[in-house]
Design a protein around this motif. Structure first.
Motif, PDB file in Angstrom:
ATOM      1  N   VAL A 171       0.834  -1.301  -0.125  1.00 25.90           N
ATOM      2  CA  VAL A 171      -0.070  -0.078   0.063  1.00 25.90           C
ATOM      3  C   VAL A 171       0.796   1.325   0.134  1.00 25.90           C
ATOM      4  CG1 VAL A 171      -1.687   1.486   1.410  1.00 25.90           C
ATOM      5  CG2 VAL A 171      -2.033  -1.144   1.136  1.00 25.90           C
ATOM      6  N   GLU A 172       2.117   1.409   0.661  1.00 25.08           N
ATOM      7  CA  GLU A 172       2.791   2.606   0.797  1.00 25.08           C
ATOM      8  C   GLU A 172       3.455   2.927  -0.433  1.00 25.08           C
ATOM      9  OE1 GLU A 172       4.207   2.385   5.566  1.00 25.08           O
ATOM     10  OE2 GLU A 172       5.175   1.134   4.059  1.00 25.08           O
ATOM     11  N   ALA A 173       4.036   1.688  -1.103  1.00 20.87           N
ATOM     12  CA  ALA A 173       4.716   1.843  -2.386  1.00 20.87           C
ATOM     13  C   ALA A 173       3.645   2.249  -3.580  1.00 20.87           C
ATOM     14  CB  ALA A 173       5.541   0.426  -2.820  1.00 20.87           C
ATOM     15  N   PHE A 174       2.678   1.722  -3.269  1.00 23.18           N
ATOM     16  CA  PHE A 174       1.558   2.133  -4.423  1.00 23.18           C
ATOM     17  C   PHE A 174       1.200   3.674  -4.127  1.00 23.18           C
ATOM     18  CE2 PHE A 174      -2.763   2.609  -6.077  1.00 23.18           C
ATOM     19  CZ  PHE A 174      -2.725   1.759  -7.362  1.00 23.18           C
ATOM     20  N   LEU A 175       0.976   4.108  -2.975  1.00 25.31           N
ATOM     21  CA  LEU A 175       0.204   5.391  -2.709  1.00 25.31           C
ATOM     22  C   LEU A 175       1.559   6.341  -3.032  1.00 25.31           C
ATOM     23  CD1 LEU A 175      -1.663   4.835   0.553  1.00 25.31           C
ATOM     24  CD2 LEU A 175      -2.396   5.221  -1.899  1.00 25.31           C
ATOM     25  N   ILE A 176       2.667   6.367  -2.546  1.00 22.23           N
ATOM     26  CA  ILE A 176       3.674   7.233  -2.755  1.00 22.23           C
ATOM     27  C   ILE A 176       4.026   7.341  -4.321  1.00 22.23           C
ATOM     28  CG2 ILE A 176       4.427   7.336  -0.270  1.00 22.23           C
ATOM     29  CD1 ILE A 176       6.965   5.697  -1.466  1.00 22.23           C
ATOM     30  N   GLY A 177       3.938   6.154  -4.970  1.00 24.98           N
ATOM     31  CA  GLY A 177       4.294   6.119  -6.450  1.00 24.98           C
ATOM     32  C   GLY A 177       3.274   6.976  -7.175  1.00 24.98           C
ATOM     33  N   ALA A 178       1.833   6.731  -6.786  1.00 29.43           N
ATOM     34  CA  ALA A 178       0.708   7.459  -7.457  1.00 29.43           C
ATOM     35  C   ALA A 178       0.732   8.964  -7.076  1.00 29.43           C
ATOM     36  CB  ALA A 178      -0.418   7.142  -6.826  1.00 29.43           C
ATOM     37  N   VAL A 179       1.239   9.276  -5.847  1.00 27.36           N
ATOM     38  CA  VAL A 179       1.314  10.811  -5.435  1.00 27.36           C
ATOM     39  C   VAL A 179       2.523  11.638  -6.299  1.00 27.36           C
ATOM     40  CG1 VAL A 179       2.096  12.326  -3.608  1.00 27.36           C
ATOM     41  CG2 VAL A 179       0.349  10.881  -3.247  1.00 27.36           C
ATOM     42  N   ALA A 180       3.807  10.798  -6.326  1.00 23.94           N
ATOM     43  CA  ALA A 180       4.976  11.245  -7.087  1.00 23.94           C
ATOM     44  C   ALA A 180       4.447  11.323  -8.506  1.00 23.94           C
ATOM     45  CB  ALA A 180       5.981  10.302  -7.201  1.00 23.94           C
ATOM     46  N   LYS A 181       3.772  10.544  -9.299  1.00 22.85           N
ATOM     47  CA  LYS A 181       3.627  10.641 -10.658  1.00 22.85           C
ATOM     48  C   LYS A 181       2.584  11.549 -10.858  1.00 22.85           C
ATOM     49  CE  LYS A 181       4.244   9.377 -14.781  1.00 22.85           C
ATOM     50  NZ  LYS A 181       5.651   9.746 -15.366  1.00 22.85           N
ATOM     51  N   ALA A 182       1.463  11.648  -9.824  1.00 20.86           N
ATOM     52  CA  ALA A 182       0.551  12.627 -10.201  1.00 20.86           C
ATOM     53  C   ALA A 182       0.851  14.275 -10.290  1.00 20.86           C
ATOM     54  CB  ALA A 182      -0.726  12.632  -8.961  1.00 20.86           C
ATOM     55  N   VAL A 183       1.903  14.392  -9.162  1.00 21.49           N
ATOM     56  CA  VAL A 183       2.297  15.817  -9.039  1.00 21.49           C
ATOM     57  C   VAL A 183       3.297  16.102 -10.511  1.00 21.49           C
ATOM     58  CG1 VAL A 183       3.846  17.545  -7.969  1.00 21.49           C
ATOM     59  CG2 VAL A 183       2.252  16.046  -6.617  1.00 21.49           C
ATOM     60  N   ALA A 184       4.145  15.318 -11.006  1.00 18.81           N
ATOM     61  CA  ALA A 184       5.048  15.421 -11.833  1.00 18.81           C
ATOM     62  C   ALA A 184       4.384  15.718 -13.366  1.00 18.81           C
ATOM     63  CB  ALA A 184       6.116  14.222 -11.912  1.00 18.81           C
ATOM     64  N   THR A 185       3.109  14.633 -13.380  1.00 19.73           N
ATOM     65  CA  THR A 185       2.533  14.816 -14.770  1.00 19.73           C
ATOM     66  C   THR A 185       1.608  16.032 -14.759  1.00 19.73           C
ATOM     67  OG1 THR A 185       2.160  12.307 -14.757  1.00 19.73           O
ATOM     68  CG2 THR A 185       0.417  13.960 -15.779  1.00 19.73           C
ATOM     69  N   THR A 186       0.891  16.713 -13.752  1.00 21.99           N
ATOM     70  CA  THR A 186       0.226  17.992 -13.847  1.00 21.99           C
ATOM     71  C   THR A 186       1.103  19.067 -13.885  1.00 21.99           C
ATOM     72  OG1 THR A 186      -1.050  16.864 -12.192  1.00 21.99           O
ATOM     73  CG2 THR A 186      -1.162  19.490 -12.444  1.00 21.99           C
ATOM     74  N   VAL A 187       2.325  19.085 -13.141  1.00 22.43           N
ATOM     75  CA  VAL A 187       3.279  20.338 -13.691  1.00 22.43           C
ATOM     76  C   VAL A 187       3.794  20.253 -15.204  1.00 22.43           C
ATOM     77  CG1 VAL A 187       5.694  21.034 -12.978  1.00 22.43           C
ATOM     78  CG2 VAL A 187       3.956  20.423 -11.270  1.00 22.43           C
ATOM     79  N   THR A 188       3.994  19.114 -15.657  1.00 24.99           N
ATOM     80  CA  THR A 188       4.793  19.095 -16.767  1.00 24.99           C
ATOM     81  C   THR A 188       3.671  18.807 -18.112  1.00 24.99           C
ATOM     82  OG1 THR A 188       5.371  16.861 -16.668  1.00 24.99           O
ATOM     83  CG2 THR A 188       6.786  18.331 -15.958  1.00 24.99           C
ATOM     84  N   TYR A 189       2.431  18.654 -17.925  1.00 20.90           N
ATOM     85  CA  TYR A 189       1.540  18.341 -18.974  1.00 20.90           C
ATOM     86  C   TYR A 189       1.501  19.235 -20.227  1.00 20.90           C
ATOM     87  CZ  TYR A 189      -2.389  16.314 -21.130  1.00 20.90           C
ATOM     88  OH  TYR A 189      -3.347  15.722 -22.108  1.00 20.90           O
ATOM     89  N   PRO A 190       1.580  20.678 -19.993  1.00 20.13           N
ATOM     90  CA  PRO A 190       1.677  21.274 -21.224  1.00 20.13           C
ATOM     91  C   PRO A 190       2.921  20.876 -22.198  1.00 20.13           C
ATOM     92  CG  PRO A 190       1.047  22.716 -19.444  1.00 20.13           C
ATOM     93  CD  PRO A 190       1.417  21.452 -18.873  1.00 20.13           C
ATOM     94  N   LEU A 191       3.975  20.755 -21.652  1.00 22.10           N
ATOM     95  CA  LEU A 191       5.017  20.143 -22.453  1.00 22.10           C
ATOM     96  C   LEU A 191       4.821  18.814 -23.150  1.00 22.10           C
ATOM     97  CD1 LEU A 191       8.114  21.207 -20.744  1.00 22.10           C
ATOM     98  CD2 LEU A 191       7.433  22.162 -22.728  1.00 22.10           C
ATOM     99  N   GLN A 192       4.267  17.972 -22.474  1.00 22.98           N
ATOM    100  CA  GLN A 192       3.717  16.661 -23.083  1.00 22.98           C
ATOM    101  C   GLN A 192       2.832  16.844 -24.202  1.00 22.98           C
ATOM    102  OE1 GLN A 192       2.673  13.398 -20.206  1.00 22.98           O
ATOM    103  NE2 GLN A 192       3.521  14.946 -18.430  1.00 22.98           N
TER     104      GLN A 192
END
Length: 277
Positions: A171-192
């Protein structure tokens, strides 16, 4: 996600609505178009990134305590290596996923590829070898995405462990992996979004604009053009679907990574060390 990024004329709706529309127009298998090149690209890209990240980290830190700043720098360097090596696969992946799609945008040119190798050959013959690295500039800027992702993941991981060497729970690995990716994706989405347009490379461009491709001015032009046509929200068109896709994928990837790493160390009889402060 690619449909909304590349085809400006398609209306941004909820993910289920867009999927239903695609299935109705193109058939039940349309959402799975290009699944094989996606798997090939993901496997190669993740292998290169993880290998580079942990090799650089082991070489630089040498048992010392890591910090968010160091994790970010290592993540960026690993990302640059990954981009330069795997961009041709992602260019082919993008085109095969969109081949046969019914676009609302009349400026999109259709393609006829018969698999990964055929796409590589046709792109080189018709557009030159450099076309395989279309979108490299925004991709290099986007190394911030995995860099930020790994920085947040490692920081959260250190907080959960609090200096005690223990295996993360599923659960810990899943949740922190999800949080990390959500932040990174939102910040860089226009460039994507810009990256997808350049990789697809099938938009008819005026002569004076085509000279700007694969340059900073090209990226700037595409960003400004999207804002002019659709407003600032146009830069985040398809973000909902992207988050559903990448967050789940990243969370599962980190979960499997932690479990495989722990199992490998146990099988080898190697004890992990807590980095010194």
């Amino acid at each position: 996600v690619l449909r909304l990024q590349v085809d400006e004329q398609r209306k941004a709706r909820s993910t289920p609505a867009v999927l239903a529309e695609i299935v109705k127009e193109e058939g039940l298998l349309a959402p799975y178009r290009g699944w094989f090149p996606v798997i090939c690209s993901l496997c190669c890209s993740n292998f290169v990134y993880f290998y580079c990240f942990h090799s650089l980290k082991a070489t630089w830190l040498r048992g010392q305590r890591s910090t968010p700043g160091k994790d970010l720098i290592i993540g960026i360097v690993a990302g640059v290596v990954n981009v330069l090596l795997t961009t041709p696969l992602w260019v082919v992946n993008t085109r095969l996923k969109l081949q046969g799609a019914k676009f609302r945008n009349a400026n999109v040119q259709p393609t006829q590829y018969h698999g990964i190798m055929d796409a590589l050959v046709q792109i080189v013959q018709r557009e030159g070898v450099g076309a395989l690295w279309n979108g490299t500039f925004p991709s290099l800027l986007l190394v911030l995405n995995p860099g930020v992702q790994f920085m947040i993941y490692e920081a959260l991981k250190r907080q959960l462990r609090r200096g005690v060497l223990r295996e993360l729970s599923s659960v810990e690995a899943f949740l922190i992996g999800a949080v990390a990716k959500a932040v990174a994706t939102t910040v860089t989405y226009p460039l994507q979004t810009v990256q997808s347009i350049l990789r697809f490379g099938q938009h008819r461009q005026p002569t004076e604009q085509s000279k700007l491709l694969n340059s900073l001015r090209s990226v700037t032009y595409l960003l400004i053009n999207r804002v002019r046509r659709s407003g600032v929200q146009g830069l985040f068109k398809g973000l909902e679907a992207k988050l559903l896709q990448t967050v789940l994928t990243a969370a599962l990837m980190f979960l499997l990574y932690e479990k495989i790493t722990a199992a490998t160390f146990r099988a080898m009889g190697v004890k992990q060390r807590v980095p010194s402060r």
